[in-house]
Design a protein around this motif. Structure first.
Motif, PDB file in Angstrom:
ATOM      1  N   THR A 192       0.823  -1.209   0.000  1.00 57.56           N
ATOM      2  CA  THR A 192       0.000   0.000   0.000  1.00 57.56           C
ATOM      3  C   THR A 192       0.858   1.260   0.000  1.00 57.56           C
ATOM      4  N   TYR A 193       0.627   2.125  -0.950  1.00 49.40           N
ATOM      5  CA  TYR A 193       1.210   3.460  -0.911  1.00 49.40           C
ATOM      6  C   TYR A 193       0.085   4.446  -0.604  1.00 49.40           C
ATOM      7  N   TYR A 194       0.414   5.720  -0.463  1.00 49.83           N
ATOM      8  CA  TYR A 194      -0.625   6.720  -0.197  1.00 49.83           C
ATOM      9  C   TYR A 194      -0.542   7.866  -1.198  1.00 49.83           C
ATOM     10  N   SER A 195      -1.692   8.383  -1.524  1.00 48.73           N
ATOM     11  CA  SER A 195      -1.717   9.557  -2.398  1.00 48.73           C
ATOM     12  C   SER A 195      -1.661  10.813  -1.533  1.00 48.73           C
ATOM     13  N   PRO A 237      -7.338  14.016   1.574  1.00 50.70           N
ATOM     14  CA  PRO A 237      -6.390  14.042   0.450  1.00 50.70           C
ATOM     15  C   PRO A 237      -5.374  12.893   0.445  1.00 50.70           C
ATOM     16  N   ASN A 238      -5.349  12.083   1.499  1.00 51.44           N
ATOM     17  CA  ASN A 238      -4.370  10.998   1.543  1.00 51.44           C
ATOM     18  C   ASN A 238      -5.090   9.654   1.528  1.00 51.44           C
ATOM     19  N   GLN A 239      -5.128   9.047   0.363  1.00 50.75           N
ATOM     20  CA  GLN A 239      -5.856   7.791   0.182  1.00 50.75           C
ATOM     21  C   GLN A 239      -4.889   6.626   0.006  1.00 50.75           C
ATOM     22  N   PRO A 240      -5.209   5.488   0.582  1.00 54.35           N
ATOM     23  CA  PRO A 240      -4.363   4.315   0.333  1.00 54.35           C
ATOM     24  C   PRO A 240      -4.494   3.884  -1.124  1.00 54.35           C
ATOM     25  N   ILE A 241      -3.384   3.451  -1.687  1.00 50.89           N
ATOM     26  CA  ILE A 241      -3.388   2.951  -3.073  1.00 50.89           C
ATOM     27  C   ILE A 241      -2.777   1.554  -3.050  1.00 50.89           C
ATOM     28  N   GLN A 242      -3.502   0.600  -3.549  1.00 50.19           N
ATOM     29  CA  GLN A 242      -2.901  -0.736  -3.705  1.00 50.19           C
ATOM     30  C   GLN A 242      -1.975  -0.682  -4.912  1.00 50.19           C
ATOM     31  N   LYS A 243      -0.721  -1.042  -4.700  1.00 50.64           N
ATOM     32  CA  LYS A 243       0.263  -0.941  -5.784  1.00 50.64           C
ATOM     33  C   LYS A 243      -0.137  -1.749  -7.013  1.00 50.64           C
ATOM     34  N   GLY A 244      -0.682  -2.923  -6.760  1.00 48.62           N
ATOM     35  CA  GLY A 244      -1.067  -3.777  -7.883  1.00 48.62           C
ATOM     36  C   GLY A 244       0.150  -4.363  -8.580  1.00 48.62           C
ATOM     37  N   ASP A 245      -0.027  -4.755  -9.836  1.00 50.33           N
ATOM     38  CA  ASP A 245       1.065  -5.407 -10.568  1.00 50.33           C
ATOM     39  C   ASP A 245       2.260  -4.474 -10.733  1.00 50.33           C
ATOM     40  N   THR A 246       3.437  -5.058 -10.574  1.00 43.71           N
ATOM     41  CA  THR A 246       4.655  -4.296 -10.830  1.00 43.71           C
ATOM     42  C   THR A 246       4.913  -4.295 -12.335  1.00 43.71           C
ATOM     43  N   GLY A 256      -1.510  -0.291 -10.178  1.00 45.29           N
ATOM     44  CA  GLY A 256      -2.486   0.331  -9.276  1.00 45.29           C
ATOM     45  C   GLY A 256      -2.215   1.824  -9.082  1.00 45.29           C
ATOM     46  N   VAL A 257      -0.934   2.163  -9.023  1.00 45.57           N
ATOM     47  CA  VAL A 257      -0.564   3.574  -8.854  1.00 45.57           C
ATOM     48  C   VAL A 257      -0.953   4.365 -10.103  1.00 45.57           C
ATOM     49  N   ASN A 258      -0.606   3.817 -11.270  1.00 46.85           N
ATOM     50  CA  ASN A 258      -0.936   4.514 -12.525  1.00 46.85           C
ATOM     51  C   ASN A 258      -2.440   4.751 -12.650  1.00 46.85           C
ATOM     52  N   ASP A 259      -3.214   3.731 -12.325  1.00 43.01           N
ATOM     53  CA  ASP A 259      -4.671   3.873 -12.424  1.00 43.01           C
ATOM     54  C   ASP A 259      -5.164   4.998 -11.517  1.00 43.01           C
ATOM     55  N   PHE A 260      -4.622   5.023 -10.307  1.00 41.76           N
ATOM     56  CA  PHE A 260      -5.037   6.061  -9.361  1.00 41.76           C
ATOM     57  C   PHE A 260      -4.648   7.445  -9.882  1.00 41.76           C
ATOM     58  N   VAL A 261      -3.390   7.557 -10.318  1.00 38.15           N
ATOM     59  CA  VAL A 261      -2.883   8.856 -10.767  1.00 38.15           C
ATOM     60  C   VAL A 261      -3.680   9.370 -11.966  1.00 38.15           C
ATOM     61  N   TYR A 262      -4.038   8.452 -12.849  1.00 39.47           N
ATOM     62  CA  TYR A 262      -4.799   8.844 -14.038  1.00 39.47           C
ATOM     63  C   TYR A 262      -6.108   9.516 -13.627  1.00 39.47           C
ATOM     64  N   LYS A 263      -6.800   8.892 -12.700  1.00 36.47           N
ATOM     65  CA  LYS A 263      -8.071   9.461 -12.234  1.00 36.47           C
ATOM     66  C   LYS A 263      -7.839  10.758 -11.463  1.00 36.47           C
ATOM     67  N   ALA A 264      -6.895  10.699 -10.531  1.00 31.66           N
ATOM     68  CA  ALA A 264      -6.690  11.843  -9.637  1.00 31.66           C
ATOM     69  C   ALA A 264      -6.100  13.055 -10.355  1.00 31.66           C
ATOM     70  N   SER A 265      -5.454  12.819 -11.508  1.00 33.81           N
ATOM     71  CA  SER A 265      -4.887  13.951 -12.261  1.00 33.81           C
ATOM     72  C   SER A 265      -5.882  14.432 -13.317  1.00 33.81           C
ATOM     73  N   SER A 270      -0.970   9.514 -17.114  1.00 39.54           N
ATOM     74  CA  SER A 270      -1.419   8.117 -17.127  1.00 39.54           C
ATOM     75  C   SER A 270      -0.414   7.174 -16.479  1.00 39.54           C
ATOM     76  N   SER A 271       0.817   7.657 -16.272  1.00 37.51           N
ATOM     77  CA  SER A 271       1.837   6.776 -15.703  1.00 37.51           C
ATOM     78  C   SER A 271       3.024   7.624 -15.264  1.00 37.51           C
ATOM     79  N   TYR A 272       3.599   7.285 -14.124  1.00 34.59           N
ATOM     80  CA  TYR A 272       4.904   7.880 -13.790  1.00 34.59           C
ATOM     81  C   TYR A 272       5.739   6.931 -12.970  1.00 34.59           C
ATOM     82  N   ASN A 273       7.052   7.203 -13.002  1.00 31.99           N
ATOM     83  CA  ASN A 273       8.014   6.318 -12.347  1.00 31.99           C
ATOM     84  C   ASN A 273       8.532   6.937 -11.052  1.00 31.99           C
TER      85      ASN A 273
END
Ligand code: SF4
Ligand code: ZN
Length: 419
Positions: A192-195, A237-246, A256-265, A270-273
């Motif tokens: 789990t990461y956080y936004s 403003p700080n939501q847990p994010i399931q990392k999902g597939d690496t 999981g991070v990319n999906d979250f970022v896409y929506k939240a941005s 659509s993706s960042y490293n």
């Protein structure tokens, strides 16, 4: 006893509409911090008996004691008490100071911790705004927004130079302790990461995603802080994010991070490293403590902290860099990050890691010296710290390259940074 505060008792308009507003140089009545005077912000837990709710003290000169265009040192110290209050919540309350103060019309606030920067405009002063009102704002808004986690809050605003100079090192000690709580946790060790989307009012497409080994670029939020913030405010403003597939372990990319970022941005990113400055780095907002930039000729990376006002080998000063990349876009070759992140093990790990660092301001090097030396040992180059050039060795790529050759910097023999 719960205190309900509905009005913000200040003489200027107040609300999110004024958040992005700037106070221009010519309109400044009083300026504090921003590298021009010592400044810090600190929220600390205290005993119920030590806190008188709503009390605001200004210790040192206030607006009425200075002429238009003045500068003063400043320490904003908030003490909070309550049965539910925990030390873990201190950074969360502290980080709110930024937008809460900004909501006041005619007041500009940038940054946080010991790099905070206040500008109080002449028009606000004409309407009767004084330093005491900063405390009034914090008291009222903390009760409104965080009343569930504390009972009483008082604010001390120091402008007395001697007092501020005493407060700054105390605050820095507290920041250090908080930063180091995350030491020992790894990105691999959690699913789990956080936004953090606190900064979207300034940079609407900006989303920080915070992992144990990559603290927020403002330096004020690490993974534990976000976790605590989510516990206090599950829709905040700080939501847990399931990392999902690496998708890429080296560059730090997860589905999981990319999906979250896409929506939240709002569908703009659509993706960042996490671990690269070269390939689709994270977005950056204007709060970053430092900005790193690729120096192609040196086959490495420089970084500059906000409090360093001089020229850098990228050809830009911090303010220009921040103005260029701080709008919430992915800007390959540049990335905002916290001071602490430089010595976290995943710092630009996808591009070769710390060994790529070829230049940083001397003041910044000195500030993180102890941890930088430890990391030098870890990467098998105990004197690595001395191989990093500073402004004393030069501020152009040519000068830095010559220095790197002289000291045998590892970046020169690494594979090409641009691939
Ligand atoms: Fe949150 Fe990032 Fe803004 Fe810090 S810089 S407050 S972590 S969005
Ligand atoms: Zn920001």
């Amino acid at each position: 006893l719960k205190v309900a505060v509905t009005e913000i008792p200040i003489p200027v308009s107040y609300g999110p509409a004024f958040e992005g507003e700037r106070v221009r140089k010519d309109d400044v009545y009083l300026e504090c911090g921003g590298g021009k005077t010592p400044c810090c912000e600190l929220v600390q837990i205290a005993d119920m008996s030590e806190v008188e709710d709503g009390r605001v003290e200004v210790i040192g000169p206030d607006i009425k004691d200075v002429k238009p265009g003045s500068r003063l040192p400043l320490a904003v110290v908030v003490q909070v008490a309550g049965r539910k209050m925990q030390e873990d919540y201190e950074p969360i309350l502290e980080r709110q100071i930024h937008h809460l103060v900004n909501y006041a019309q005619g007041i500009m606030h940038i940054g946080q911790r010991d790099i905070a920067w206040y500008r109080i405009g002449k028009q606000a002063v004409e309407k009767g705004f004084t330093l005491e009102h900063i405390g009034k704002i914090l008291h009222a808004k903390y009760h409104q927004d965080f009343g569930a986690i504390f009972d009483k809050c008082q604010v001390k605003i120091y402008t007395d130079e001697k007092k501020v100079n005493e407060m700054v090192p105390l605050a820095q000690k507290a920041y250090k302790t908080r930063d180091e709580r995350i030491e020992g946790m790894t990105d691999e060790g959690t699913e789990t990461y956080y936004s953090c989307t606190l900064c979207q009012s300034f940079a609407p497409t900006h989303v920080c995603v915070i992992s144990p080994e990559r603290t927020g670029l403002c330096g004020a939020y690490n993974w534990l802080d976000c976790k605590a913030s989510f516990e206090i405010n599950p829709t905040g403003p700080n939501q847990p994010i399931q990392k999902g597939d690496t998708l890429d372990a080296k560059l730090g990319n997860w589905k999981g991070v990319n999906d979250f970022v896409y929506k939240a941005s709002r569908q703009s990113v659509s993706s960042y490293n996490f671990y690269s400055i070269v390939y689709d780095p994270m977005t950056t907002c204007g709060c970053c403590e430092c900005i790193a930039a690729v120096l192609p000729m040196c086959n490495g990376v420089m970084t500059v902290n906000r409090d360093y006002t001089g020229m850098t080998p990228s050809g830009m000063k911090f303010t220009t860099l921040a103005g260029t990349i701080g709008g919430g876009n992915v800007t390959p070759g540049f990335v905002g990050h916290s001071k602490y992140n430089v010595t976290q093990r995943k710092f630009i790990a996808g591009d070769g890691g710390l060994k790529r660092l070829v230049w940083m301001p001397k003041m910044f090097k000195d500030e993180i010296r102890e941890r930088l030396m430890k990391r030098g040992e870890e990467i098998g180059i105990p004197n690595f710290i001395d191989m990093i050039a500073t402004e004393e060795n030069g501020t152009t790529e040519d000068e830095i390259y010559a220095f790197l050759e002289k000291v045998g910097h590892p970046a020169l023999t690494m594979e090409s940074i641009l691939g």
